[in-house]
Structures are given as C-alpha cells and as structure tokens.
Design a protein around this motif. Structure first.
Motif, short mmCIF file in Angstrom:
data_model
loop_
_atom_site.label_atom_id
_atom_site.label_comp_id
_atom_site.label_asym_id
_atom_site.label_seq_id
_atom_site.Cartn_x
_atom_site.Cartn_y
_atom_site.Cartn_z
N LYS A 3 -41.00 6.27 107.64
CA LYS A 3 -42.18 6.01 106.71
C LYS A 3 -43.34 7.09 106.69
N TYR A 4 -43.75 7.54 107.56
CA TYR A 4 -44.90 8.25 107.44
C TYR A 4 -44.77 9.98 107.93
N TRP B 170 -49.46 10.52 115.44
CA TRP B 170 -49.92 9.27 116.00
C TRP B 170 -49.08 8.94 117.16
N GLY C 190 -46.86 10.31 111.02
CA GLY C 190 -46.48 9.26 112.04
C GLY C 190 -46.13 9.70 113.44
N SER C 191 -45.44 11.03 113.45
CA SER C 191 -45.07 11.54 114.61
C SER C 191 -46.29 12.05 115.44
N ASN D 27 -42.12 6.94 117.35
CA ASN D 27 -41.27 8.01 116.38
C ASN D 27 -40.27 7.20 115.79
N TRP E 103 -42.24 4.97 113.02
CA TRP E 103 -43.00 5.72 112.05
C TRP E 103 -42.58 6.86 111.30
#
Length: 373
Positions: free
Chosen positions: A316-317, A324, A321-322, A310, A313
């Motif tokens: 950035k995402y 994933w 991202g969280s 976390n 990512w």
C-alpha cells in the motif's frame, strides 16, 4: 570485557587465550558456511571472488579480543589511535580506488583492509605494552563458560541481521514494476544511518568498563551510574536523530534530484538512531547484568513485527511503509519488548525514566562536575 574487568594478569591471560580459541573456531565455521552457501546457490566466478574476499575478514575477528582488552582497561587513547590510523589508511585506499576508477574488487579489498589494519594496529599496540601472546593460556572451563554466555548473543545477532535486511527482500518481492525504484530510494535513505549509530556505539563501549568496575564494589553507586548512562545514551540518540531528520532534505539533495523522493523516508528512519542508541545501551546493560539468555526474545519480537508490518504496508505505501515498519520494529526490540520479558522489566522502567527525566539528571550531573572542577 565484563570477564576481564578486575581480574589479575594470570586470569586475564587465561580469558584472552580461551576467547581467542573460541573466536578462531567461530571464524572457521563462518568461512565454511559461506563456502557451503556459495556452492548451494551455484554462484558465478565474480560472486565467488567478491564473497571470498569479504569472507577472509573472518580471519581477523580474533583481533576484536585486543580491543576488548583495552576496553576493560578503559584505555580509550589506544583504541582511538589505532582506529584513527586505520580510518586514514582505509579512506586513502578508497579515494585512490575512486580516482583511478578501479573495479568493484578493489573496493572489496578496501573493506577487507579495514579489518586487517585494525587487527594489526591492536596487535602492535599490545606488543609494545605487554610481553606478547606467549603468556596467554587455554582454560577448558573458561572456554565452555564463554561459549555458553555467548550463544544467546549469537542467536540474537542472527535475528537482528534478518530483520535489518528482510525489508529490502520484501520490497523486491511485494512490489513488481516499481520494486527497483523503491529499493533505490530506501537504500539511499538508509545509507547515512550508520553514521548516526557510530557515536552511541563508541560511547557505550568506552563507558561500560567503568560501570562494570563500580558494580563490583558499590551497588548503590552502580545503580546511579547506570541510570546516568542510560540517560546519556538515550538523549544522544534523540539529538542525533533530530539533527538527521532536520538535515534530511540537504543530505538527499547531495545524492541528486533523482533521489528527492527519499527525503521523507530518511526523515522517518532518522529516528532509528534513537532506538539504536537505546538498543546499544540496553544490550550492554544486559551483558553487564549477565541476563543475556533472554536477549534473543527481544530481537525475535522485533523481527516478527518487522516482517508482519512490511507484509501489510509495503503493497500500500511502498518504501514509506517499510520505513515505518523498520522504525517500529526497532522500537519494540530496543525498548517496548522489555516490558513483557521478566528479567528486563526493570530495564524498561529505567529507559522510560531516561526519556522523561533524563535531561534533568544530565544537566544536574554536568553542573556538579563543573562546580567540582
């Protein structure tokens, strides 16, 4: 449940009585810690009232003992009836609250009612079939044994709570301007996951007592049934996750156009259902084998990986991202961590076997069952 299976009435009453004392003490400490926390953060009156209502549910946790008793008896009929009636009552109260535009306090009471009616239902069912609670007894040795056996599971559960909720905290902390939007999308995607988790959890609780019973008299048959149990749980998880992934666009559409960006998030976290099923089945195997002292390591590994991913990512995402990070950390806790935890290495290979050869065994078992009938 493991301790109740195969015991005579006198031993069962001692276990039930000792377990109830342990549950009551645990509930008391939980309520005390909640009050201390509220005093520490200087919560406002509304937060005090809502938290107090929810904390009252701890008073009904001893009711889980009745459920465990019926699980040990493999009495799925009683469990189903009690929980079905509780669902009807609680759902009715919620529908009334929505139609009458009741405040948030009413919904807190509705949540509390679930615990109350579940406990009441199991108590009534027990009284109708048994002689009552007067035959229960307290045994100090059993109490200490249950406490020692449950402490690793308690610590493990705390680790699960941390990494299941920490992602939202990190979204808020690491994103500034878009934090609320990302949390809203993420929360919308996660809202349907409990429905996927419910089926494996119910199946696991229903099937494990029979596994424990077999383990006591036939180890070879127990190993065979254990593999089939893991096969079934794993592939039920895969089917549920795949279904949720495919239906994600339709589900998010029902939330409204403003949540349309939550679709890819749900398609990712949908596969959390697979790892929930694997975590449920492996957790039950761990308890059945009596090797729960190391259980905290797998959840601690998942927790640390969740926080680390976390942290990398989210900036950035964002919510993607969280999502994933959550999926990977669940995979580590439910499966991959078993490879490097020595008592669970055998479980790792059993789970891998289920992923590869599970459908073949399940179809063969179904074929022989149909042929036998």
């Amino acid at each position: 449940v493991r301790e109740l299976v195969g015991k005579n009435d006198k031993d069962q009453w001692a276990i039930l009585g000792s377990a109830s004392v342990l549950q009551i003490l645990g509930s008391g400490f939980a309520i005390l810690f909640t009050a201390i926390f509220l005093l520490g953060v200087e919560a406002d009156l509304e937060t005090w009232i809502l938290t107090s209502i929810c904390a009252t549910s701890f008073l009904f946790t001893p009711g889980e003992i009745f459920r465990g008793y019926y699980e040990a008896k493999v009495d799925a009929r009683t469990i189903t009836i009690v929980e079905f009636i509780q669902t009807i009552i609680s759902s009715g109260l919620r529908i009334y609250a929505i139609l009458m535009h009741q405040s948030v306090f009413w919904f807190a009471v509705c949540w509390l009612s679930e615990k109350f009616f579940t406990t009441l239902g199991f108590y009534i069912a027990y009284r109708l079939k048994q002689s009552g609670l007067s035959v229960w007894s307290f045994d100090r040795e059993i109490f200490v044994y249950l406490l020692k056996e449950s402490l690793p599971l308690l610590v493990s559960a705390m680790a699960i709570v941390v990494y299941q909720q920490f992602d939202k905290i990190m979204l808020k902390a690491l994103l500034e301007n878009s934090a609320n939007d990302e949390i809203g999308l993420y929360s919308a995607a996660l809202r349907v996951i409990p429905f996927v988790a419910l089926i494996p959890q119910m199946m696991g609780k229903a099937l494990v007592p029979s596994l424990i019973s077999v383990k006591k008299y036939d180890q070879e048959k127990y190993q065979e049934h254990t593999q089939l149990f893991l096969d079934l749980m794993t592939w039920v998880g895969i089917l549920l996750s795949a279904t949720l992934c495919l239906m994600a666009p339709l589900i998010i559409f029902c939330f409204g156009k403003e949540y349309s960006e939550a679709t890819p998030i749900l398609q990712i976290v949908a596969w959390k259902g697979l790892f929930i099923a694997m975590s449920t089945s492996s957790g039950l195997w761990i308890v059945t084998e009596g090797v729960q002292k190391m259980a905290v390591l797998r959840n601690l590994a998942g927790c640390l990986i969740n926080i680390g991913l976390n942290w990398m990512w989210i900036p950035k995402y964002g919510a993607i991202g969280s999502a994933w990070a959550t999926l990977i950390s669940f995979g580590v806790a439910a499966y991959f961590s078993h490879l490097w935890i020595n008592p669970y290495r055998h479980l790792f290979f059993l789970q891998g076997n289920s992923l590869i050869l599970g459908p073949t065994r399940l179809f063969r078992a179904l074929y022989f069952l149909i042929r036998k009938k």
